[in-house]
Write an enzyme that holds these catalytic residues in place. Sequence first.
Site, PDB file in Angstrom:
ATOM      1  N   ASP A 163       1.177  -0.736   0.120  1.00 53.56           N
ATOM      2  CA  ASP A 163       0.043  -0.362   0.268  1.00 53.56           C
ATOM      3  C   ASP A 163       0.324   0.885  -0.424  1.00 53.56           C
ATOM      4  OD1 ASP A 163       0.718  -0.722   3.306  1.00 53.56           O
ATOM      5  OD2 ASP A 163      -0.398   0.528   3.653  1.00 53.56           O
ATOM      6  N   GLU A 208       0.227  -1.083   5.737  1.00 48.19           N
ATOM      7  CA  GLU A 208       0.999  -0.443   6.793  1.00 48.19           C
ATOM      8  C   GLU A 208       1.009   1.130   6.848  1.00 48.19           C
ATOM      9  OE1 GLU A 208       5.040   1.711   7.675  1.00 48.19           O
ATOM     10  OE2 GLU A 208       3.796   1.115   5.352  1.00 48.19           O
TER      11      GLU A 208
END
Length: 383
Positions: free
Chosen positions: A92, A153
């Site tokens: 991500d 994250e």
Amino acid sequence: MPADPIAAVLDLPFDQEAMLAGLCRWVACESPTFDAAAVERMLDMAARDLALLGARIERIPGQMDFAGCVRARFPHAAPEGTPGVLVLAHLDTVHPVGTLERLPIRREGNRCYGPAILDMKGGTYIALEAIRQILRAGLATPLPVTVLLTSDEEVGSPSTRDLIEAEAARHKVVLVPEPARPSGGVVTGRYAIARFNLRTTGRPSHAGARLAEGRSAIREMCRQVVAIEAMTTDDCTFSVGVIRGGQWVNCVATHCDAEALSMAKRQADLDAGVARMLALKSTNPDVTLEVTRGVTRPVWEPDERVMALYRLARGIANRIGFDIGHESSGGGSDGNFTGALGIPTLDGLGVAGAGAHTLEEHILVDSLVPRARLFAGLLASVE
């Protein structure tokens, strides 16, 4: 593995231009955290690349409206369940879909630009390339290798922390290909981080006809922002990075929301900072203030096993032809979780570059091969 695994790694035919082309294909697949479908597309791409290398792929469903995860296990002669090496990375990014229009993939000399090319698709890609070259050469790593690719994250890993910790506990060593430090060094510890959500609730009124009857939630939040950032010391920092409030310019705002972050080198300092944040009070009795604690990353302090892992990495880098220092770092990663659990973790193993999270994000192209070779050397040496 041969008697001298590093010598074998030095002979692996890493190709800078081929690596850059593969990485740019990943960068072209935009994958912001809050767009689960976009992250899933990126996970699909990475899962296919891993499957082509012979990994056994598992898709783990997402939670909390985030995308899922990919776990890839590579065949190994060791008995099932033998603790091995976990390559821990996230796919991500902070860049919303459409950032490619403002930050197009482009090469300018030794720099290649693109959203998330540094943080951390570059590092994740070279980790896979290291595995690819080891397998193509017919080399066997001393320990089994597992790759875990996560999806949240950049917002503190709220939906994946339990998975990360559970997976790491089954391994002997964790390698995290987050970007290299500006010095080119690696990370042997990370600061503690806490996030907070704030909401002020005021009293609405017509901003043109009855302004004095209203109590602005935005005004109170602005006072809180100034007060929060003024709490910053050398031991504990405070910042407000998101603020949203109001709906109509001709209406005194009823609600205002903000997100704050605190970071400290020591857990005790962060705990004190958390207490200060939770004790905040509104400056106006007619406006309420709510402060709730969000996700937290624990402090990770290096022990002798971490430093032994660093010394191994430095020795490999020296044989390749460069040197690496080490440091504890802010800007948390999932290495906070594994390091805090006491699992030997080495972070900052990714590519070199600058401008992470900005429209100037780029890598240094000539770091691709040496950093991939370093990663391969670790996989070939950790026992």
